[in-house]
Design a protein around this motif. Structure first.
Motif, short mmCIF file in Angstrom:
data_model
loop_
_atom_site.label_atom_id
_atom_site.label_comp_id
_atom_site.label_asym_id
_atom_site.label_seq_id
_atom_site.Cartn_x
_atom_site.Cartn_y
_atom_site.Cartn_z
N HIS A 155 0.82 -1.22 0.00
CA HIS A 155 0.00 0.00 0.00
C HIS A 155 0.85 1.26 0.00
CE1 HIS A 155 -3.65 -2.33 0.79
NE2 HIS A 155 -2.88 -3.07 1.56
N LEU A 156 0.14 2.37 -0.13
CA LEU A 156 0.80 3.66 0.00
C LEU A 156 1.22 3.87 1.45
CD1 LEU A 156 -1.73 5.71 -2.15
CD2 LEU A 156 0.65 5.22 -2.76
N HIS A 172 -3.77 4.12 -7.35
CA HIS A 172 -3.83 3.04 -6.36
C HIS A 172 -5.09 3.15 -5.51
CE1 HIS A 172 -2.63 0.01 -3.46
NE2 HIS A 172 -2.87 0.89 -2.49
N CYS A 186 -7.89 0.34 -4.46
CA CYS A 186 -7.58 -0.23 -3.14
C CYS A 186 -8.52 0.30 -2.06
CB CYS A 186 -6.14 0.09 -2.76
SG CYS A 186 -5.70 -0.52 -1.12
N CYS A 204 -6.74 1.74 1.24
CA CYS A 204 -6.16 3.09 1.17
C CYS A 204 -7.25 4.14 0.99
CB CYS A 204 -5.12 3.17 0.05
SG CYS A 204 -3.59 2.31 0.47
#
Ligand SMILES: [Zn+2]
Length: 216
Positions: A6-7, A31, A35, A38
């Motif tokens: 993930h970020l 993303h 996702c 997130c």
């Protein structure tokens, strides 16, 4: 599909604050579009950010007005914002909407520039930071580069792996300037998008050109 990469929280916070350079914001938005985790974190941060702004001294006098437009402005400038529900979730297409807006949906139809055996590049014009697409054949490394700033890599097709593990479609490798990595395409090759907030320092051309033969 479950996302495992993930970020970073600091990236999400900067994104929520509208403080990411455009290149990084595009990949962060791409993303976030695929996702749920997130996306939830981002929503929480935006809520907290709004609450914090509202509680700053003087906020009462100025009314909550400064906070709300601030958040809205960031939301609307964020590349992820516009497309409605169709862009959420993995079923949509290979290119998440925030990125598709810049490069279209057809990864195979792009004009790729050959840079080394098994390795192609596509520069994406952007106002701040740098944004590139890399396409690599099976087991070929993305061109090696050092970092002078943040870098976010997101896999669009296939897989990549580096010293920290494996990344699949939709997952991101979000690293700062202290980390050097050399992602390698998986057995089916890869297409990924790489955002940087400063120009990368491409290293030895020889190493880069010969890497496919040392099997790194
Ligand atoms: Zn995520």
């Amino acid at each position: 599909m479950t996302m495992n990469r993930h970020l970073d929280d600091s990236t999400l916070m900067s994104f929520a604050a509208g403080a990411l350079p455009e290149a990084l914001a595009v990949v962060a938005a791409a993303h976030v579009a695929v996702c749920p985790r997130c996306r939830d974190e981002l929503a929480t941060m935006e809520m907290l950010g709004g609450a914090l702004l509202g509680s700053l001294p003087g906020a009462a006098m100025r009314s909550p007005a400064p906070a709300a437009p601030e958040i809205e402005r960031h939301s609307s400038s964020r590349p992820a914002a516009a497309p409605p529900p169709t862009t959420q979730g993995a079923a949509v297409g290979e290119v998440p909407a925030p990125l598709a807006r810049l490069i279209g949906n057809d990864l195979d139809g792009l004009h790729w520039r050959w840079v080394a055996p098994g390795s192609w590049l596509r520069h994406v014009p952007i106002t701040s930071g740098r944004l590139h697409l890399f396409k690599c054949s099976s087991d070929v490394a993305l061109p090696e580069h050092g970092h002078e700033g943040s870098e976010i890599t997101m896999v669009l097709r296939g897989t990549i792996s580096d010293g920290t593990g494996l990344y699949r479609v939709g997952e991101v490798c979000d690293i700062d300037e202290n980390v050097e990595h050399a992602p390698v395409a998986g057995t089916d090759g890869c297409i990924c998008v790489v955002a940087q907030d400063r120009p990368a320092r491409f290293r030895s051309l020889i190493v880069r050109l010969t890497r496919p033969w040392h099997g790194m």
